[in-house]
Write an enzyme that holds these catalytic residues in place. Sequence first.
Site, mmCIF file in Angstrom:
data_model
loop_
_atom_site.group_PDB
_atom_site.id
_atom_site.type_symbol
_atom_site.label_atom_id
_atom_site.label_comp_id
_atom_site.label_asym_id
_atom_site.label_seq_id
_atom_site.Cartn_x
_atom_site.Cartn_y
_atom_site.Cartn_z
ATOM 1 N N GLU A 124 56.352 32.403 41.513
ATOM 2 C CA GLU A 124 56.254 33.580 42.378
ATOM 3 C C GLU A 124 57.552 33.800 43.152
ATOM 4 O O GLU A 124 57.989 34.949 43.333
ATOM 5 C CB GLU A 124 55.083 33.433 43.342
ATOM 6 N N ASP B 117 54.514 37.059 45.181
ATOM 7 C CA ASP B 117 53.062 37.192 45.054
ATOM 8 C C ASP B 117 52.656 38.663 45.147
ATOM 9 O O ASP B 117 51.818 39.143 44.375
ATOM 10 C CB ASP B 117 52.373 36.377 46.145
ATOM 11 N N ASP C 136 54.114 28.267 42.834
ATOM 12 C CA ASP C 136 54.876 28.831 43.959
ATOM 13 C C ASP C 136 56.307 29.176 43.542
ATOM 14 O O ASP C 136 56.852 30.212 43.942
ATOM 15 C CB ASP C 136 54.908 27.840 45.127
#
Length: 232
Positions: free
Chosen positions: A123, A51, A120
């Site tokens: 990332e 991220d 998710d």
Amino acid sequence: MKELQTVLKNHFEIEFADKKLLETAFTHTSYANEHRLLKISHNERLEFLGDAVLQLLISEYLYKKYPKKPEGDLSKLRAMIVREESLAGFARDCQFDQFIKLGKGEEKSGGRNRDTILGDAFEAFLGALLLDKDVAKVKEFIYQVMIPKVEAGEFEMITDYKTHLQELLQVNGDVAIRYQVISETGPAHDKVFDVEVLVEGKSIGQGQGRSKKLAEQEAAKNAVEKGLDSCI
């Protein structure tokens, strides 16, 4: 993981030195929890890292790409690019959805198609790629997978069409852009303005609004939607 390694090599010219790290990037917490005795690592920490590097690289790209956009507009555009739904879409484009390790319950409940899990994992992959290679390789991957869609305008939420039109027309130098009122109708307290936008004296769009500013925005929007070919 061999199929994933093949996809990465064939489509992105990426070969992980640390295969365990790659596997961790695609391991959801539900899978790790179901195999606690094996002490399997999940991808949350890699997601945290990914991220951060994603935010950095997208910010750098937008800063250089749009030198005239204010901070607020850049932040909004970045938020659109890195939001959950967008990252899930990129994950699907890369076929990452096929390789995520999920717990049985998560799998049965449709977790493989859930944007949160896919975003998710995307990332986490970026985080793993950073650790296994370097930031340059992450940037290369992002520019191959994400930037083409950004440049195609898929994440633009245009609210200021006048500025957007100006940016489009002045890419290769200054161009004379002018707005003029064609007509005003209605009583003084409820007027409607018709405005046209002219480039080098040529009308390229028209718009209507209850104020001159709104009418100018509509005229600019009309010009943008026609395409640049009709503006020159």
